[in-house]
Each structure stands twice: as C-alpha cells, then as structure tokens.
Design a protein around this motif. Structure first.
Motif, PDB file in Angstrom:
ATOM      1  N   LYS A  65      12.116 -48.007 -39.365  1.00 27.74           N
ATOM      2  CA  LYS A  65      13.001 -47.054 -40.021  1.00 27.74           C
ATOM      3  C   LYS A  65      14.412 -47.572 -40.274  1.00 27.74           C
ATOM      4  CE  LYS A  65      10.183 -43.519 -40.365  1.00 27.74           C
ATOM      5  NZ  LYS A  65       9.773 -43.013 -41.692  1.00 27.74           N
ATOM      6  N   SER A  66      14.797 -48.671 -39.639  1.00 35.03           N
ATOM      7  CA  SER A  66      16.168 -49.138 -39.787  1.00 35.03           C
ATOM      8  C   SER A  66      16.257 -50.628 -39.506  1.00 35.03           C
ATOM      9  CB  SER A  66      17.101 -48.385 -38.817  1.00 35.03           C
ATOM     10  OG  SER A  66      16.814 -48.748 -37.477  1.00 35.03           O
ATOM     11  N   TYR A  67      17.390 -51.226 -39.858  1.00 30.22           N
ATOM     12  CA  TYR A  67      17.606 -52.639 -39.558  1.00 30.22           C
ATOM     13  C   TYR A  67      17.552 -52.899 -38.048  1.00 30.22           C
ATOM     14  CZ  TYR A  67      19.071 -53.810 -44.375  1.00 30.22           C
ATOM     15  OH  TYR A  67      19.124 -54.041 -45.724  1.00 30.22           O
ATOM     16  N   PRO A  68      18.289 -52.117 -37.229  1.00 30.98           N
ATOM     17  CA  PRO A  68      18.207 -52.340 -35.778  1.00 30.98           C
ATOM     18  C   PRO A  68      16.788 -52.171 -35.247  1.00 30.98           C
ATOM     19  CG  PRO A  68      20.128 -51.006 -36.299  1.00 30.98           C
ATOM     20  CD  PRO A  68      19.321 -51.118 -37.563  1.00 30.98           C
ATOM     21  N   ALA A  69      16.010 -51.266 -35.841  1.00 26.12           N
ATOM     22  CA  ALA A  69      14.633 -51.076 -35.401  1.00 26.12           C
ATOM     23  C   ALA A  69      13.792 -52.327 -35.646  1.00 26.12           C
ATOM     24  CB  ALA A  69      14.009 -49.882 -36.122  1.00 26.12           C
ATOM     25  N   ALA A  70      14.037 -53.033 -36.730  1.00 27.24           N
ATOM     26  CA  ALA A  70      13.307 -54.271 -37.008  1.00 27.24           C
ATOM     27  C   ALA A  70      13.634 -55.326 -35.959  1.00 27.24           C
ATOM     28  CB  ALA A  70      13.669 -54.785 -38.409  1.00 27.24           C
ATOM     29  N   VAL A  71      14.910 -55.427 -35.589  1.00 24.63           N
ATOM     30  CA  VAL A  71      15.327 -56.389 -34.572  1.00 24.63           C
ATOM     31  C   VAL A  71      14.724 -56.024 -33.223  1.00 24.63           C
ATOM     32  CG1 VAL A  71      17.314 -57.330 -33.315  1.00 24.63           C
ATOM     33  CG2 VAL A  71      17.454 -56.978 -35.793  1.00 24.63           C
ATOM     34  N   THR A  72      14.741 -54.747 -32.880  1.00 30.01           N
ATOM     35  CA  THR A  72      14.193 -54.299 -31.604  1.00 30.01           C
ATOM     36  C   THR A  72      12.685 -54.537 -31.532  1.00 30.01           C
ATOM     37  OG1 THR A  72      15.906 -52.597 -31.391  1.00 30.01           O
ATOM     38  CG2 THR A  72      13.925 -52.316 -30.064  1.00 30.01           C
ATOM     39  N   ALA A  73      11.987 -54.286 -32.618  1.00 32.09           N
ATOM     40  CA  ALA A  73      10.541 -54.535 -32.646  1.00 32.09           C
ATOM     41  C   ALA A  73      10.246 -56.002 -32.389  1.00 32.09           C
ATOM     42  CB  ALA A  73       9.962 -54.102 -33.990  1.00 32.09           C
ATOM     43  N   PHE A  74      11.048 -56.883 -32.957  1.00 35.93           N
ATOM     44  CA  PHE A  74      10.868 -58.319 -32.759  1.00 35.93           C
ATOM     45  C   PHE A  74      11.193 -58.698 -31.318  1.00 35.93           C
ATOM     46  CE2 PHE A  74      12.171 -62.803 -33.132  1.00 35.93           C
ATOM     47  CZ  PHE A  74      11.121 -63.322 -33.882  1.00 35.93           C
ATOM     48  N   ARG A  75      12.270 -58.179 -30.795  1.00 31.57           N
ATOM     49  CA  ARG A  75      12.664 -58.477 -29.411  1.00 31.57           C
ATOM     50  C   ARG A  75      11.596 -58.009 -28.433  1.00 31.57           C
ATOM     51  NH1 ARG A  75      17.363 -54.913 -27.258  1.00 31.57           N
ATOM     52  NH2 ARG A  75      15.580 -53.485 -27.159  1.00 31.57           N
ATOM     53  N   ASN A  76      11.042 -56.819 -28.665  1.00 25.76           N
ATOM     54  CA  ASN A  76      10.070 -56.233 -27.742  1.00 25.76           C
ATOM     55  C   ASN A  76       8.642 -56.718 -27.963  1.00 25.76           C
ATOM     56  OD1 ASN A  76      12.177 -54.781 -26.654  1.00 25.76           O
ATOM     57  ND2 ASN A  76      11.634 -52.847 -27.645  1.00 25.76           N
ATOM     58  N   ASP A  77       8.447 -57.686 -28.851  1.00 24.50           N
ATOM     59  CA  ASP A  77       7.124 -58.236 -29.128  1.00 24.50           C
ATOM     60  C   ASP A  77       6.189 -57.220 -29.770  1.00 24.50           C
ATOM     61  OD1 ASP A  77       5.228 -60.238 -29.254  1.00 24.50           O
ATOM     62  OD2 ASP A  77       4.479 -59.899 -27.222  1.00 24.50           O
ATOM     63  N   GLN A  78       6.751 -56.209 -30.416  1.00 24.64           N
ATOM     64  CA  GLN A  78       5.927 -55.301 -31.211  1.00 24.64           C
ATOM     65  C   GLN A  78       5.522 -55.969 -32.519  1.00 24.64           C
ATOM     66  OE1 GLN A  78       9.077 -52.192 -30.030  1.00 24.64           O
ATOM     67  NE2 GLN A  78       7.589 -51.083 -31.252  1.00 24.64           N
ATOM     68  N   VAL A  79       6.352 -56.909 -32.974  1.00 28.38           N
ATOM     69  CA  VAL A  79       6.010 -57.764 -34.106  1.00 28.38           C
ATOM     70  C   VAL A  79       6.354 -59.193 -33.701  1.00 28.38           C
ATOM     71  CG1 VAL A  79       6.420 -55.939 -35.811  1.00 28.38           C
ATOM     72  CG2 VAL A  79       8.259 -57.559 -35.270  1.00 28.38           C
ATOM     73  N   GLN A  80       5.613 -60.127 -34.258  1.00 32.84           N
ATOM     74  CA  GLN A  80       5.847 -61.534 -33.922  1.00 32.84           C
ATOM     75  C   GLN A  80       6.464 -62.318 -35.079  1.00 32.84           C
ATOM     76  OE1 GLN A  80       2.415 -60.152 -33.467  1.00 32.84           O
ATOM     77  NE2 GLN A  80       3.427 -59.307 -31.645  1.00 32.84           N
ATOM     78  N   LEU A  81       6.490 -61.698 -36.239  1.00 28.78           N
ATOM     79  CA  LEU A  81       7.028 -62.320 -37.452  1.00 28.78           C
ATOM     80  C   LEU A  81       7.787 -61.253 -38.213  1.00 28.78           C
ATOM     81  CD1 LEU A  81       6.935 -64.757 -39.569  1.00 28.78           C
ATOM     82  CD2 LEU A  81       4.892 -63.617 -40.495  1.00 28.78           C
ATOM     83  N   ALA A  82       8.906 -61.615 -38.827  1.00 30.98           N
ATOM     84  CA  ALA A  82       9.674 -60.604 -39.563  1.00 30.98           C
ATOM     85  C   ALA A  82      10.418 -61.223 -40.734  1.00 30.98           C
ATOM     86  CB  ALA A  82      10.655 -59.897 -38.634  1.00 30.98           C
ATOM     87  N   TRP A  83      10.539 -60.418 -41.773  1.00 29.15           N
ATOM     88  CA  TRP A  83      11.353 -60.755 -42.941  1.00 29.15           C
ATOM     89  C   TRP A  83      12.702 -60.073 -42.716  1.00 29.15           C
ATOM     90  CZ3 TRP A  83      12.245 -63.911 -46.696  1.00 29.15           C
ATOM     91  CH2 TRP A  83      12.851 -63.526 -47.897  1.00 29.15           C
ATOM     92  N   PHE A  84      13.675 -60.878 -42.301  1.00 25.50           N
ATOM     93  CA  PHE A  84      14.995 -60.373 -41.945  1.00 25.50           C
ATOM     94  C   PHE A  84      16.021 -60.718 -43.012  1.00 25.50           C
ATOM     95  CE2 PHE A  84      13.604 -60.924 -37.342  1.00 25.50           C
ATOM     96  CZ  PHE A  84      13.644 -59.569 -37.034  1.00 25.50           C
TER      97      PHE A  84
END
Length: 288
Positions: A65-84
């Motif tokens: 839902k947000s930019y910080p949410a994308a970073v948090t998902a990556f940090r928490n291993d909810q995603v392993q790859l991201a388009w940032f």
C-alpha cells in the motif's frame, strides 16, 4: 488456500504465509506503489509469469500500500525481490545484510523529475528553476519517493536556498505520481513534481490531464529505479540464483513487458550506483 501477503495482515497470517512460501519455494516480489494499484497489478502479474518461466520456480507478485510498506516487506522477508525507487532501494539495502541492486532500466542511469504547473498559474517551461513559483501551492508525490520528493526537494533547496515550506505557500504529498498529475491538472495544487516517465506516458496516451498540467522545469539527471534482491536467496534456491534472476531481468526483451515499466531495456546495476541517492537522503534527514 492461496495467500497474498500484505503488510496489514495479522502476525498469524504473515507467519502462515512465510511458512507456505518456504515450503513451496515461491519467490515473492513487490514494487513501490508509484501508480494506481490496478495498473501495477496488470504490469507485475505478467512479470511474475515471465520470471517463473525463466527461473523455473513459482514467482508471485505481492502488492503493497505504500513505499515504506515495500521496504518493510523486503526487510521482513515477505518478499525477496523488489522494484524500488532510488531512495527506497537504499533504505531496503541498509536494512538487509548483503542485499544488492542487480538491475535498472537503461533510463534509470539518468532519470529526471518534471515540475508541472496548472495552466492558470501562467508559468511556462524554462531551463531555469521557476522562481516565479514562490508563494504558490506545491505537492510532492510519496514522502519517500526519489523522483517525487527526494530529488525535487534537493533542487528546491539548492536553487532557492530555502526549504520547500518556506519557498511555497503550502506543501503537501499526493501519494503517487499519477495522483500528482491529477491534482495539478484539477487546480487542487498549483505546482507538483513527478516522475518524467509517468508524465510522458500520459502524453503518449493522450490523457486529458496534460491539457491543464504542463511541464515548467526538469531536474538534472540522477540514478533512480532498481531491482534489489535479498542476500540469502542463493542459500534458499541454490548457488548462483541471484545472478540467474539478474540475467532474467536483463534478458527481458518482450516489448509489452518493458512498456509496462516503461523501460526500453534493463541493464546490470550495483549498490555503488546509488551512492549519490544515499548521500542526498542523509543530507535531507530521510535516512537514519
């Protein structure tokens, strides 16, 4: 039951999702929500299919839902790859040991932001920073957007010697580039800053917003969007997996997939490419 991990899930649901991900060897990836969610899903579900075929593992896109949410998902291993974006990629890599940028669009080496103004302001395009905008209302995009906030704020401060809140009468945050375009076009905000690719795509699509929201200034170029991968993927999917993901991204040549970003091609990237973004982020207090 198939689960789509979101940052707003309960802790129980997240734990269940992660357990499922590891059991099925699914690679999850996300992207900063820089445009409307429906458009993002259309873009990245197709990318997931492409990556799954190239990597021979299940790949699933996870919307956030947000930019910080994308970073948090990556940090928490909810995603392993991201388009940032540039800044969100730096934030994510600082939080995850051994995470690295592996690819960027050819255009991301020299990205720019557009300053756009409602036609009622009387402002017109110039190579010089629009000093006549002083005292008008201004909207950024998302608070941690590189092209919608970080670099526009940097140049406002550099060109005027003032903070945005002092130079403009009123300053806000629209949330994403598409919304910035809509708000400036409607006159809700007189001026805004956004990703050049979003505006150029609106021009190509003949969007009605471009009739009342015109480009008045372009920033100097800077590095921006990037694919970033966690440092532990080789341990989970096999030696050389990160390099295999990088090769798949660089080898993406389907015009429809590339147009969805929009990018002409992807090229190799490294963490060092984003050192200028980290420097500005620290200067503006957006990085700890």
């Amino acid at each position: 039951m198939r689960l789509l991990p979101r940052l707003f899930m309960s802790a129980f649901a997240l734990a269940a999702m992660l357990g499922s991900a590891h059991a099925q060897d699914t690679l999850y990836f996300s992207a900063i929500p820089d445009e409307d969610e429906t458009r993002l899903a259309e873009r990245f579900d197709k990318v997931a299919d492409y990556l799954s075929e190239q990597l021979d593992v299940p790949v699933q896109f996870v919307p956030v839902k947000s930019y910080p949410a994308a970073v948090t998902a990556f940090r928490n291993d909810q995603v392993q790859l991201a388009w940032f974006g540039g800044l969100s990629g730096v934030q994510a890599r600082l939080l995850v040991p051994e995470a690295r940028a592996i690819a960027q669009g050819d255009e991301d080496q020299k990205f720019v932001s557009y300053f756009i103004a409602n036609t009622d302001t009387g402002l017109t395009e110039s190579a010089d920073f629009p000093a006549a905008a002083k005292g008008m209302s201004f909207t950024f995009g998302a608070k941690t957007s590189t092209s919608g906030r970080l670099m526009p704020e940097f140049h406002i401060r550099q060109e005027t010697g003032e903070a945005p809140e002092d130079f403009f009468d009123r300053v806000g945050f629209s949330g994403d580039h598409s919304q910035t375009l809509r708000l400036v076009a409607s006159g809700a905000w007189q001026i805004g800053a956004l990703n050049f690719a979003v505006y150029d795509q609106a021009v190509a699509d003949g969007a009605p917003e471009i009739e009342t929201a015109k480009v008045i200034w372009k920033t100097p170029p800077y590095p921006d969007y990037n694919w970033t991968i966690r440092g532990d993927v080789d341990a989970r999917w096999g030696e050389g997996f990160a390099d295999k993901v990088q090769a798949a991204l660089i080898g993406m040549d389907d015009p429809d997939l590339l147009a969805a970003f929009p990018r002409t091609r992807f090229i190799a990237a490294s963490n060092e490419d984003y050192a200028p973004i980290e420097k500005v982020g620290r200067e503006l207090g957006l990085l700890e």
